[in-house]
Design an enzyme around this catalytic site. Structure first.
Site, PDB file in Angstrom:
ATOM      1  N   TYR A  13      -5.860  -9.301  -1.789  1.00  0.00           N
ATOM      2  CA  TYR A  13      -6.744  -9.725  -2.875  1.00  0.00           C
ATOM      3  C   TYR A  13      -6.574 -11.215  -3.197  1.00  0.00           C
ATOM      4  O   TYR A  13      -7.433 -11.809  -3.837  1.00  0.00           O
ATOM      5  CB  TYR A  13      -6.492  -8.912  -4.146  1.00  0.00           C
ATOM      6  N   LYS A  25       1.592   0.660   5.712  1.00  0.00           N
ATOM      7  CA  LYS A  25       0.844   0.975   6.940  1.00  0.00           C
ATOM      8  C   LYS A  25       1.541   0.225   8.066  1.00  0.00           C
ATOM      9  O   LYS A  25       0.942  -0.579   8.781  1.00  0.00           O
ATOM     10  CB  LYS A  25      -0.625   0.526   6.744  1.00  0.00           C
ATOM     11  N   ASP A  45      -2.404   6.467   4.731  1.00  0.00           N
ATOM     12  CA  ASP A  45      -3.404   7.513   4.977  1.00  0.00           C
ATOM     13  C   ASP A  45      -2.827   8.888   4.659  1.00  0.00           C
ATOM     14  O   ASP A  45      -3.478   9.737   4.046  1.00  0.00           O
ATOM     15  CB  ASP A  45      -3.955   7.443   6.414  1.00  0.00           C
ATOM     16  N   ASP A  55      -4.343   0.057  -5.698  1.00  0.00           N
ATOM     17  CA  ASP A  55      -5.632   0.119  -6.379  1.00  0.00           C
ATOM     18  C   ASP A  55      -6.285   1.476  -6.109  1.00  0.00           C
ATOM     19  O   ASP A  55      -6.724   2.185  -7.016  1.00  0.00           O
ATOM     20  CB  ASP A  55      -6.503  -1.024  -5.823  1.00  0.00           C
ATOM     21  N   ASP A  90      -6.056   5.133  -8.682  1.00  0.00           N
ATOM     22  CA  ASP A  90      -7.279   5.777  -9.179  1.00  0.00           C
ATOM     23  C   ASP A  90      -7.364   7.230  -8.708  1.00  0.00           C
ATOM     24  O   ASP A  90      -7.750   8.115  -9.468  1.00  0.00           O
ATOM     25  CB  ASP A  90      -8.530   5.021  -8.697  1.00  0.00           C
TER      26      ASP A  90
END
Ligand code: NAD
Length: 353
Positions: free
Chosen positions: A138, A188, A220, A244, A248
């Site tokens: 980001y 990852k 994943d 992020d 959620d």
């Protein structure tokens, strides 16, 4: 304990009023709490032209912790981007260097029917996601959209320094030590070098916390495990982008947006505490808002900034008791159940305390 109280817009003032009543009870019982009030978001734009005025920044900088309601509303949607209420939130997070976002996802057994998952999978769920908030893809440079070989390409840079990884890892290990002492780091590393470094540094930091059981999981798989068997987790730590998405996902497992608190911390555990929901303009000024997420944010503040575990548990136990008594605001009431308003829910928590 100097607390800056920023109620904001919409339901912000109503839910903050109930959280302040809780703080007043603790103060009357001997905690050295000092409250100061300031403006943020749309109400600050109305008063000063800025969503995060200098005066509010001075107040927030001098406080040990900030309690925030919510910002935003349709009347501000046409403002230039710089003046949008949500800019105030980004500004306070950035200016106070709040790099660690702690989001619990908990589901009281009494509310398990609000979840989209089966009762047994989620009843009693209590996990904490620690998300790095100021680095990763980001913020990494270079970034942009270019033309290469006659076609447009878009690119971003996933980047973490070991210092950034180390400091969020410490926050996560410390959070785990206040809970069930289990930490799962999500990365990852099979594809992304940046997250190989993440895994290496988290493993190094774990040497300082021999009492915490550290595990690693690929993102994943973590996304899948969160819906398959979310109760296997205690604390999850991950980078900005994975966090992020996963935070959620985890909060929506509970199905009760009006119940979930959050904390954003700096290096000295100074924190901004707020409910995860927004300003809910559709129910503002109707005594309909659920104040429990904000009240539970006060419990997080006492635990993480002020190290007052007993006071934090006193609040959390009061909330549990209120739910066990069948007291519900409209958003968490099951069909056919009676519901109470914002203020009456505050009354119920206070009397349980
Ligand atoms: P929202 O979270 O405000 O509301 C979503 C839905 O949940 C609405 O139906 C609302 O009535 C309900 N809801 C939310 N909190 C509740 C509570 N405590 N009790 C009962 N019901 C509750 O999200 P939205 O509608 O997408 O956004 C409204 C405004 O809030 C927008 O201006 C948005 O930018 C802003 N917002 C602010 C924050 C923040 O301040 N941190 C976060 C998200 C959205």
């Amino acid at each position: 304990m100097k607390i800056a109280v920023l109620a904001g817009d919409g339901i912000g003032p109503e839910i903050i009023a109930q959280a302040v009543r809780v703080l007043e009870v603790l103060k009357a019982d001997g905690l050295a709490i000092e409250l100061e009030y300031g403006l943020i978001g749309g109400c600050a734009v109305d008063a000063t032209g800025e969503p995060y005025p200098e005066e509010t920044h001075r107040l927030a900088s001098q406080a040990d912790a900030v309690l925030l309601g919510a910002v935003g509303g349709p009347q501000y949607d046409a403002l230039p981007r710089q003046q949008r209420p949500e800019r105030g939130l980004l500004a306070i997070r950035k200016k106070l260097n709040l790099f660690a976002n702690l989001r619990p996802a908990m589901l009281y057994p009494e509310l398990a029917n609000a979840s989209s998952l089966k009762y047994d999978v989620v009843a009693g769920l209590d996990i904490m996601i620690v998300r790095e908030l100021t680095g990763d893809i980001y913020f990494g440079e270079p970034r942009g959209i270019d033309v290469r070989d006659g076609q447009r390409v878009g690119f971003n840079t996933m980047l973490y320094s070991e210092a950034e990884i180390r400091r969020i890892a410490h926050v996560a290990f410390q959070a785990a030590s206040k809970r069930q002492s289990r930490l799962c780091s999500v990365d990852k590393m099979n594809v992304l070098e940046c997250t190989q470094l993440w895994r290496d540094v988290v493993t190094e930091v774990s040497k300082d916390y021999p009492q915490i059981a550290l595990s690693h999981m690929l993102v994943d798989n973590a996304a899948m495990q969160l819906v398959r068997n979310p109760k296997q987790f205690d604390v999850i730590v991950t980078g900005n982008m994975f966090g992020d998405i996963l935070s959620d996902e985890a909060s929506m497992l509970t199905g009760s947006i009006g119940m979930l608190p959050s904390a954003s911390l700096d290096e000295n555990n100074k924190g901004l505490y707020e409910p995860i929901h927004g300003s809910a303009p559709d129910i503002a000024d109707k005594d309909l808002a659920n104040p429990l997420a904000t009240i539970l944010s006060v419990a997080m503040m006492l635990r993480y900034t002020f190290n007052q575990e007993d006071a934090a548990q006193r609040i959390e136990n009061a909330v549990k008791q209120v739910l066990a008594q069948g007291i519900r605001t409209k958003d968490i009431a099951e069909p056919g159940m009676e519901s109470v308003g914002t203020h009456a829910m505050g009354d119920a928590v206070l009397s349980s305390m």
